[in-house]
Scaffold this active site. Structure first.
Site, PDB file in Angstrom:
ATOM      1  N   GLU A 263      -9.269  48.488   8.101  1.00 26.90           N
ATOM      2  CA  GLU A 263      -9.355  48.903   6.705  1.00 26.90           C
ATOM      3  C   GLU A 263      -8.164  49.785   6.343  1.00 26.90           C
ATOM      4  O   GLU A 263      -7.698  50.553   7.193  1.00 26.90           O
ATOM      5  CB  GLU A 263     -10.665  49.663   6.447  1.00 26.90           C
ATOM      6  CG  GLU A 263     -11.897  48.787   6.583  1.00 26.90           C
ATOM      7  CD  GLU A 263     -13.193  49.513   6.209  1.00 26.90           C
ATOM      8  OE1 GLU A 263     -13.130  50.694   5.805  1.00 26.90           O
ATOM      9  OE2 GLU A 263     -14.266  48.894   6.314  1.00 26.90           O
ATOM     10  N   HIS A 281     -15.834  48.766   1.099  1.00 26.66           N
ATOM     11  CA  HIS A 281     -16.448  49.958   1.697  1.00 26.66           C
ATOM     12  C   HIS A 281     -17.078  50.848   0.620  1.00 26.66           C
ATOM     13  O   HIS A 281     -16.740  52.022   0.467  1.00 26.66           O
ATOM     14  CB  HIS A 281     -15.422  50.754   2.503  1.00 26.66           C
ATOM     15  CG  HIS A 281     -16.051  51.552   3.615  1.00 26.66           C
ATOM     16  ND1 HIS A 281     -15.475  51.714   4.844  1.00 26.66           N
ATOM     17  CD2 HIS A 281     -17.226  52.233   3.689  1.00 26.66           C
ATOM     18  CE1 HIS A 281     -16.246  52.452   5.615  1.00 26.66           C
ATOM     19  NE2 HIS A 281     -17.322  52.777   4.933  1.00 26.66           N
TER      20      HIS A 281
END
Length: 530
Positions: A263, A281
């Site tokens: 990420e 997220h």
């Protein structure tokens, strides 16, 4: 002089006001976290630092924080804080472990519904002026079996919501007792059984060596055909490439992911596949959750700076300043005892019994108990601390009991920890010597005297000649130096144990070689935070 707190990330005005109302001088600079040089320049002026995720409290920043006493993270993740560096400088690091639970659980349920009815694709199609009603055939959640991997704080909320949707819920969690499973209303299963039965699977576990790729290519092959998978927990729990292959093959009907192995996720094997729902997220991204964690961190930091009270600290026990001087070595010992048993136990824990003898019985038993439980839980969940561990244990139905007794042996005081599982009991005892160093003094009822090291290995065997030679030669051949070697036995030719303190982790090759000799019942590498 009033304590000074710097807020270097976006925090709600209500949280800022808490500091002011408590008489703390607060400097609210919500964009400062992105300016490393400016932060480095001014951090030495503050007693407290309140952050979210943008600010990086690196070793360099912490070294410059000459007056800093506490770092408060509004949220659970502290990857942006160098905790070892903070600990060395005596800076407490706090987080807010439970503020995001409901929000994350709701996001998991939302994604499950979205993938069941293909809502994002149907939305895009309809916005494009198409009317593809027959294309988007979904499935009901009612009467479907939801497999929950991880039945802790967030997982238990998901279970509650799923039962409200009239789903059948099964759960896999090594620390979930039968009593707690009954209380939650779920059927407790082993992982393979859950994989074979579940129509939907959702994960709510931290990323550890035990949980990494828990849905590996092999485990994905064991899934029931047509299953749909949801991950709002941690990237890395699922082999994304293997899942993409299973989706393309039609074995898995859909997936919904909020977290990814890398990420920010600008690319993934799961992107652009049909019936795969992805979000960036967003598990904790609600107004309520952000407000909750902000208010919590403001209260916690204020309490510490004004009264010395410590809560939700990741690197310090919840004890008073006076107690900490005396209890520090015993806190370390209790954590090591718990962590030893936690690393040795792979069954659900039913009960934890702690005996405090002599001087240990006169201390803050709540803190020592919390440290022990945290040590046990850290073996599978590195995010726990002395505050959260007892709560998590209670949620999972683990019964914790403590006993005090006057000095009963050669030591002025000691702690003995016994863990009960459905098939056995396992115990270890330890004390603190005059040098302030924790020692293990008994394992499985066998007396020893072992210094605790960062890298250790524990072995069990029948008491026969040659064991020392085998251990020494095997570790030597693998270039692993032994710093300390402790032996013990129940009786001549009975059961024997060895506990070795090593200068480096024991390689898998060495473990395999020791096991291949046929002389050992068990060879277990251990690691401790020293």
């Amino acid at each position: 002089m009033a304590p000074k707190v710097l807020i270097s990330d976006e925090l709600s005005e209500a949280a800022v006001q808490i500091f002011r109302d408590r008489g703390i001088d607060v400097d609210f600079q919500p964009k400062l976290g992105n300016d490393k040089e400016k932060l480095l320049e001014i951090i030495g002026n503050y007693d407290g630092l309140a952050i979210r995720s943008a600010t990086k409290a690196t070793e360099k920043i912490i070294a410059a924080a000459t007056n800093l006493k506490v770092i408060g993270r509004a949220g659970i993740g502290v990857d942006n804080v160098d905790i070892p560096a903070a600990s060395k400088k005596g800076i407490i690091v706090m987080n807010t472990p439970f503020g995001n639970s409901i929000t994350t659980a709701e996001h998991a349920i939302s994604l499950m519904m979205a993938v069941a009815r293909q809502i994002p694709e149907a939305n895009a199609s309809t916005h494009a002026g198409k009317w593809e009603k027959s294309r988007f055939m979904g499935v009901e959640l009612t009467n479907k079996t939801l497999g929950v991997i991880g039945a802790g704080n967030i997982g238990s909320i998901v279970i509650d919501r799923a039962l409200g949707l009239r789903m059948k819920v099964v759960a896999y969690d090594p620390f979930l007792s039968e009593d707690r499973a009954t209380e939650l209303g779920v059927e407790k299963l082993e992982l393979d059984d859950l994989l074979a039965r579940a129509d939907f699977i959702t994960m709510h576990v931290p990323l550890t060596e035990q949980t990494r790729n828990i849905l590996s290519r092999d485990n994905i092959a064991k899934l029931k055909k047509g299953v749909r998978i949801v991950n709002c927990a941690r990237g890395g729990l699922v082999d994304e490439e293997a899942l993409a292959d299973a989706l393309k093959a039609g074995h898995v009907a859909g997936a919904a992911f909020d977290v990814f192995a890398v990420e920010p996720a600008t690319e993934s094997p799961l992107f652009n596949l049909p019936n795969v729902v992805v979000t960036p997220h967003l598990g904790a991204a609600t107004t309520e959750a952000q407000e909750n964690v902000a208010l919590q961190v403001a209260e916690q930091m204020s309490d510490y700076l004004l009264t010395g009270a410590v809560s939700n600290a990741l690197n310090m026990p919840s004890v008073t300043a006076e107690e900490a001087k005396v209890m520090g070595p015993w806190i370390k010992l209790s954590g090591h005892l718990g962590n030893f048993i936690g690393q040795m136990t792979d069954e659900p824990i039913v009960a934890i019994n702690i005996l405090f003898d002599g001087t240990a019985s006169e201390m803050n038993l709540k803190a020592l108990t919390a440290s022990t439980v945290a040590g046990i839980m850290k073996a599978t969940n590195p995010d726990v601390n002395m505050v959260s561990a007892p709560v998590i244990a209670k949620e999972r139905g683990v019964k914790i009991s403590t006993t005090k007794q006057d000095q009963s042996g050669a030591f002025e005081g000691y702690i003995k920890v016994t863990v009960v599982t459905p098939s056995r009991e396992r115990s270890i005892a330890g004390t603190v010597f005059n040098d302030g160093k924790p020692r293990f003094i008994q394992i499985k009822g066998i007396n020893i005297d072992a210094e605790v090291g960062e890298n250790m290995v524990y072995t069990t065997n029948n008491d026969v000649p040659g064991i020392i030679g085998v251990l020494g030669s095997t570790l030597g051949a693998n270039e692993v130096n032994i710093a300390n070697f402790t032996l013990g036995r129940s009786e001549a030719k009975g059961e024997a144990i060895a506990l070795l303190y090593l200068d480096a982790p024991l390689p898998a090759k060495a473990i395999a070689e020791l096991e291949a000799t046929g002389k050992f019942k068990q060879v277990k590498p251990l690691r401790f935070d020293i």
